[in-house]
Scaffold this motif. Structure first.
Motif, mmCIF file in Angstrom:
data_model
loop_
_atom_site.group_PDB
_atom_site.id
_atom_site.type_symbol
_atom_site.label_atom_id
_atom_site.label_comp_id
_atom_site.label_asym_id
_atom_site.label_seq_id
_atom_site.Cartn_x
_atom_site.Cartn_y
_atom_site.Cartn_z
ATOM 1 N N ALA A 39 9.430 23.855 94.536
ATOM 2 C CA ALA A 39 8.566 24.634 93.641
ATOM 3 C C ALA A 39 9.232 25.937 93.212
ATOM 4 O O ALA A 39 8.950 26.461 92.134
ATOM 5 C CB ALA A 39 7.235 24.932 94.338
ATOM 6 N N LEU A 40 10.128 26.442 94.058
ATOM 7 C CA LEU A 40 10.790 27.714 93.732
ATOM 8 C C LEU A 40 11.632 27.629 92.467
ATOM 9 O O LEU A 40 11.874 28.634 91.807
ATOM 10 C CB LEU A 40 11.704 28.153 94.889
ATOM 11 C CG LEU A 40 11.041 28.663 96.153
ATOM 12 C CD1 LEU A 40 12.086 29.120 97.160
ATOM 13 C CD2 LEU A 40 10.122 29.824 95.835
ATOM 14 N N VAL A 41 12.118 26.428 92.159
ATOM 15 C CA VAL A 41 13.030 26.314 91.008
ATOM 16 C C VAL A 41 12.367 25.643 89.804
ATOM 17 O O VAL A 41 13.042 25.330 88.826
ATOM 18 C CB VAL A 41 14.321 25.549 91.401
ATOM 19 C CG1 VAL A 41 15.106 26.313 92.448
ATOM 20 C CG2 VAL A 41 14.003 24.147 91.900
ATOM 21 N N VAL A 42 11.048 25.451 89.901
ATOM 22 C CA VAL A 42 10.336 24.797 88.790
ATOM 23 C C VAL A 42 10.438 25.638 87.517
ATOM 24 O O VAL A 42 10.616 25.113 86.414
ATOM 25 C CB VAL A 42 8.860 24.557 89.172
ATOM 26 C CG1 VAL A 42 8.022 24.280 87.934
ATOM 27 C CG2 VAL A 42 8.760 23.379 90.120
ATOM 28 N N ASP A 43 10.344 26.951 87.682
ATOM 29 C CA ASP A 43 10.362 27.833 86.510
ATOM 30 C C ASP A 43 11.776 28.284 86.151
ATOM 31 O O ASP A 43 11.970 29.377 85.625
ATOM 32 C CB ASP A 43 9.487 29.061 86.771
ATOM 33 C CG ASP A 43 8.039 28.660 86.959
ATOM 34 O OD1 ASP A 43 7.622 27.699 86.307
ATOM 35 O OD2 ASP A 43 7.343 29.295 87.775
ATOM 36 N N GLY A 71 7.908 23.327 98.922
ATOM 37 C CA GLY A 71 7.965 24.766 98.631
ATOM 38 C C GLY A 71 9.292 25.155 98.017
ATOM 39 O O GLY A 71 9.347 25.921 97.041
ATOM 40 N N LEU A 72 10.377 24.612 98.557
ATOM 41 C CA LEU A 72 11.708 24.907 97.999
ATOM 42 C C LEU A 72 11.842 24.348 96.588
ATOM 43 O O LEU A 72 12.379 25.011 95.692
ATOM 44 C CB LEU A 72 12.801 24.327 98.906
ATOM 45 C CG LEU A 72 12.974 24.980 100.276
ATOM 46 C CD1 LEU A 72 13.969 24.196 101.128
ATOM 47 C CD2 LEU A 72 13.432 26.425 100.155
ATOM 48 N N ARG A 93 9.977 21.286 102.011
ATOM 49 C CA ARG A 93 10.735 20.684 100.897
ATOM 50 C C ARG A 93 10.023 20.945 99.567
ATOM 51 O O ARG A 93 10.655 21.321 98.580
ATOM 52 C CB ARG A 93 10.872 19.169 101.109
ATOM 53 C CG ARG A 93 11.819 18.781 102.221
ATOM 54 C CD ARG A 93 11.927 17.260 102.330
ATOM 55 N NE ARG A 93 12.489 16.864 103.604
ATOM 56 C CZ ARG A 93 13.785 16.878 103.892
ATOM 57 N NH1 ARG A 93 14.633 17.279 102.981
ATOM 58 N NH2 ARG A 93 14.224 16.519 105.083
#
Lengths: 264, 179
Positions: free
Chosen positions: A12-16, A9-10, A7
């Protein structure tokens, strides 16, 4: 990795994520404008069918006057940019197959075999022919009640490598011929009712260097076989270079689309 | 569309554009494509608004449209060909360097593994573990049975483990996913 790490990791993928400049009013205005364009196109198509019918009727009438023994050529087609007059979709004898996952997979294998048989017959000049296993919307996609399977045919010609995509749709699950042309409004589209009661729809579309020629065969049992020829093999992980033109003809694609073995 | 309906859609679209684009990004791995998918999906929802606005879970309906839009796009060969698992370098300079390094590492590992698994399995992983949908909600969005969601989830996690292992992250795989 725990479920929580997944969860995280997923997330974190959209943080940027880049900034969102979303304008709902622009979206609504564009959607309304597109709907207006479609309605206009349907209106223009209606006018075109009258003109096209007159254009076809006149030569037939004249031929009948000039030569009493003349007959309409078998398989002659009416070419219009509108719907197929009198053609009902979904058809009266529409069959909606209720296949299990296993039956869908079996059908996928059968279609691969049929494509291996039919393609060299339709395109005898092709070499190095390879046919993918048919599947649904994505590779390995099989589910109960599935109504769509497609597979790519990879091949080489004297001009270079290219591909043909064969898509089999059951249960009248695709739009009617007229709506197909409306949906493909950025392509040239012609509808050709056949004497056997079926309808062929041919669309030609291109973007940058890519060219796509698609023939759809609308059958009385609700099956639509769509065969698309490309000027490159875009189905490979690394697509082949674009050829100057699609190395298969409309006639060859019609032969494939109307092949009785390609069905589900 | 009546003004009240237009207002309701506007509010719905503003509230859901961001979440839909994030889900789309996890499906496809490209922000530009994700933006297109979000816009296309909201246009479809807008066209159907008079029929769908009374649904209890409109957000899930929009997710369903997004998923179908993405899968439809994937069927187009030029879309299949442009798939790439390359990880872009987008450093966040404001974060603590150690934290950032750990987060970037986890992010890159998960992203690479996620893009390596089949689309439907990727979709179920995103819906279950990013959107936090229940099995029943995921089944509704994917238009399949709950049993299929469970099996696809199991396969998706297996595929994710395999992708991690293939990427040289066996240590992460050893710590198994909770069931």
């Amino acid at each position: 990795m725990s479920e929580q790490e997944l969860r995280d990791g997923l997330a974190a993928l959209v943080v940027d994520e880049p900034p969102l400049n979303f304008d709902p009013d622009a979206l609504m205005a564009n959607a309304d404008a597109a709907a207006r364009r479609r309605r206009t196109l349907v209106g223009v198509s209606g006018a075109t069918v009258v003109i096209a019918a007159a254009a076809v009727a006149l030569p037939i009438t004249l031929r009948g006057v000039g030569n009493p023994n003349a007959q309409t050529t078998p398989g002659a087609v009416v070419t219009t940019t509108a719907g197929a007059p009198g053609f009902v979709w979904p058809p009266a004898h529409n069959k909606v197959p209720a296949l299990t996952v296993e039956q869908v997979e079996q059908t996928a294998h059968k279609l691969q075999t049929e494509a291996r048989r039919a393609f060299p017959r339709a395109v005898p000049t092709a070499t190095e022919v390879g046919v993918d296993l048919f599947a649904g919307e994505a590779e390995g996609d099989y589910h109960a009640g599935q109504l769509n399977l497609n597979g790519a045919v990879h091949f080489a010609t004297a001009q270079g490598r290219a591909a043909v995509d064969i898509e089999v749709n059951a249960g009248a699950s695709t739009p009617s011929p007229g709506k197909t042309c409306v949906h493909e409004s950025d392509a040239t589209c012609k509808i050709m009712p056949q004497q056997d009661g079926t309808v062929l729809v041919v669309t030609r579309w291109g973007q940058d260097q890519l060219q796509v020629l698609t023939v759809r065969h609308f059958r009385p049992d609700g099956v639509v076989v769509a065969v698309s020829g490309y000027n490159a093999d875009t189905f490979l992980p690394k697509p082949t270079p674009y050829l100057p033109r699609i190395p298969v003809t409309e006639k060859q694609l019609v032969a494939l689309a109307t092949d009785k073995g390609l069905t589900m | 569309m009546k003004e009240a309906q237009a207002r309701a859609f506007r509010e719905f679209a503003v509230a859901n554009a961001g979440p839909l684009r994030r889900s789309a990004y996890l499906f496809c791995g490209d922000w530009h494509f994700a933006e297109d998918l979000m816009q296309a999906s909201l246009v479809k929802v807008y066209r159907a608004w008079s029929r769908v606005q009374r649904q209890d879970r409109l957000g899930n309906y929009a997710r369903q449209v997004l998923l179908r839009t993405w899968l439809d796009e994937k069927r187009k060969p030029w879309r299949r060909a442009e798939f790439s698992a390359t990880v872009p370098d987008t450093p966040d300079v404001s974060a603590d360097p150690d934290e950032r390094a750990q987060r970037d590492w986890t992010r890159d590992v998960v992203r690479t593994a996620l893009l390596a698994i089949p689309p439907k399995q990727r979709a179920v992983v995103v819906l279950r573990y990013f959107d936090d949908l229940s099995v029943a909600e995921t089944a509704q969005v994917m238009r399949c049975s709950e049993g299929t969601v469970k099996s696809q989830t199991a396969r998706g996690l297996d595929a994710l483990r395999a992708a991690l292992r293939a990427g040289g992250h066996a240590d992460l795989v050893e710590r198994k996913f909770a069931s």
